[in-house]
Motif scaffolding. Structure first.
Motif, PDB file in Angstrom:
ATOM      1  N   ILE A  74      -8.389 -28.534 -31.263  1.00 27.77           N
ATOM      2  CA  ILE A  74      -7.099 -28.372 -30.587  1.00 27.77           C
ATOM      3  C   ILE A  74      -6.516 -29.729 -30.207  1.00 27.77           C
ATOM      4  O   ILE A  74      -5.338 -30.001 -30.441  1.00 27.77           O
ATOM      5  CB  ILE A  74      -7.262 -27.470 -29.347  1.00 27.77           C
ATOM      6  N   ILE A  75      -7.339 -30.590 -29.637  1.00 28.06           N
ATOM      7  CA  ILE A  75      -6.877 -31.911 -29.195  1.00 28.06           C
ATOM      8  C   ILE A  75      -6.395 -32.751 -30.372  1.00 28.06           C
ATOM      9  O   ILE A  75      -5.326 -33.364 -30.316  1.00 28.06           O
ATOM     10  CB  ILE A  75      -7.983 -32.630 -28.404  1.00 28.06           C
ATOM     11  N   PHE A  76      -7.171 -32.788 -31.448  1.00 29.25           N
ATOM     12  CA  PHE A  76      -6.794 -33.609 -32.603  1.00 29.25           C
ATOM     13  C   PHE A  76      -5.531 -33.091 -33.278  1.00 29.25           C
ATOM     14  O   PHE A  76      -4.676 -33.877 -33.686  1.00 29.25           O
ATOM     15  CB  PHE A  76      -7.934 -33.694 -33.612  1.00 29.25           C
ATOM     16  N   VAL A  77      -5.403 -31.783 -33.417  1.00 24.74           N
ATOM     17  CA  VAL A  77      -4.198 -31.225 -34.036  1.00 24.74           C
ATOM     18  C   VAL A  77      -2.975 -31.566 -33.189  1.00 24.74           C
ATOM     19  O   VAL A  77      -1.946 -32.011 -33.714  1.00 24.74           O
ATOM     20  CB  VAL A  77      -4.338 -29.699 -34.253  1.00 24.74           C
ATOM     21  N   ALA A  78      -3.084 -31.391 -31.880  1.00 32.25           N
ATOM     22  CA  ALA A  78      -1.961 -31.719 -30.991  1.00 32.25           C
ATOM     23  C   ALA A  78      -1.615 -33.201 -31.070  1.00 32.25           C
ATOM     24  O   ALA A  78      -0.435 -33.570 -31.121  1.00 32.25           O
ATOM     25  CB  ALA A  78      -2.298 -31.334 -29.553  1.00 32.25           C
ATOM     26  N   ALA A  79      -2.627 -34.066 -31.115  1.00 33.18           N
ATOM     27  CA  ALA A  79      -2.385 -35.507 -31.168  1.00 33.18           C
ATOM     28  C   ALA A  79      -1.731 -35.915 -32.486  1.00 33.18           C
ATOM     29  O   ALA A  79      -0.782 -36.713 -32.491  1.00 33.18           O
ATOM     30  CB  ALA A  79      -3.696 -36.262 -30.974  1.00 33.18           C
ATOM     31  N   ILE A  80      -2.204 -35.382 -33.589  1.00 35.55           N
ATOM     32  CA  ILE A  80      -1.642 -35.744 -34.895  1.00 35.55           C
ATOM     33  C   ILE A  80      -0.188 -35.291 -34.991  1.00 35.55           C
ATOM     34  O   ILE A  80       0.683 -36.054 -35.414  1.00 35.55           O
ATOM     35  CB  ILE A  80      -2.500 -35.153 -36.039  1.00 35.55           C
ATOM     36  N   ILE A  81       0.079 -34.066 -34.591  1.00 36.44           N
ATOM     37  CA  ILE A  81       1.464 -33.587 -34.633  1.00 36.44           C
ATOM     38  C   ILE A  81       2.332 -34.391 -33.674  1.00 36.44           C
ATOM     39  O   ILE A  81       3.451 -34.785 -34.006  1.00 36.44           O
ATOM     40  CB  ILE A  81       1.536 -32.077 -34.312  1.00 36.44           C
ATOM     41  N   GLY A  82       1.819 -34.656 -32.477  1.00 30.46           N
ATOM     42  CA  GLY A  82       2.586 -35.399 -31.482  1.00 30.46           C
ATOM     43  C   GLY A  82       2.940 -36.805 -31.923  1.00 30.46           C
ATOM     44  O   GLY A  82       4.051 -37.276 -31.700  1.00 30.46           O
TER      45      GLY A  82
END
Length: 155
Positions: A74-82
């Motif tokens: 969840i954290i990595f997906v949010a960071a990459i998209i962000g």
């Protein structure tokens, strides 16, 4: 100011989608159901089994590694998209960003947490990352659609 709003909406839409996927299909009840009932050699059963990959539970072997893997996904997906949301346009660009974020985020989460398991080795970490990337490839389009929809809604 509108650029930041569009990026924030795309990020929140993609993050919400991956949170729902992890909570709905990574829980112990669904993963056990998929292991028992989705064992056919067809596309639908493959999809149902793959949805269960970010398995998390409150007990069992390597529970810390699996729970941390789901959280890091969840954290990595949010960071990459962000990080990348401002650089893409609505539509196909946002779709592929969301899809790619799940592929890369899952592979990174799996590789990092593979070293916390009892049989930790570089080989097992690379194999875990490859299986996780397959999760992203098969399931990531859902996050891609959410990211694209969030990007369009703010545009």
């Amino acid at each position: 100011m509108a650029i930041f709003t569009r990026a924030r909406t795309a990020t929140s839409s993609g993050t919400l989608a991956i949170i729902v996927l992890v909570l709905a299909f990574g829980n112990q009840a669904y993963t056990e159901w998929a292991a028992r009932h989705a064992q056919g050699d067809n596309t639908w059963d493959l999809f149902l089994r793959t949805l269960a990959w970010p398995a998390w539970a409150f007990s069992g072997k390597d529970v810390l590694a699996h729970d941390l893997r789901a959280l890091l996904l969840i954290i990595f997906v949010a960071a990459i998209i962000g990080v990348a949301a401002n650089g893409v346009t609505a539509g196909a660009g946002a779709f592929f960003l969301g899809w790619f974020a799940v592929i890369l985020g899952a592979a990174l989460a799996a590789m990092l947490t593979a070293f916390l398991t009892r049989d930790a080795s570089l080989y097992s970490a690379i194999l875990a990352a490859a299986n996780a990337a397959a999760y992203g490839l098969i399931v990531g389009w859902i996050v891609g659609i959410a990211t694209s929809a969030g990007r369009k809604a703010a545009g």
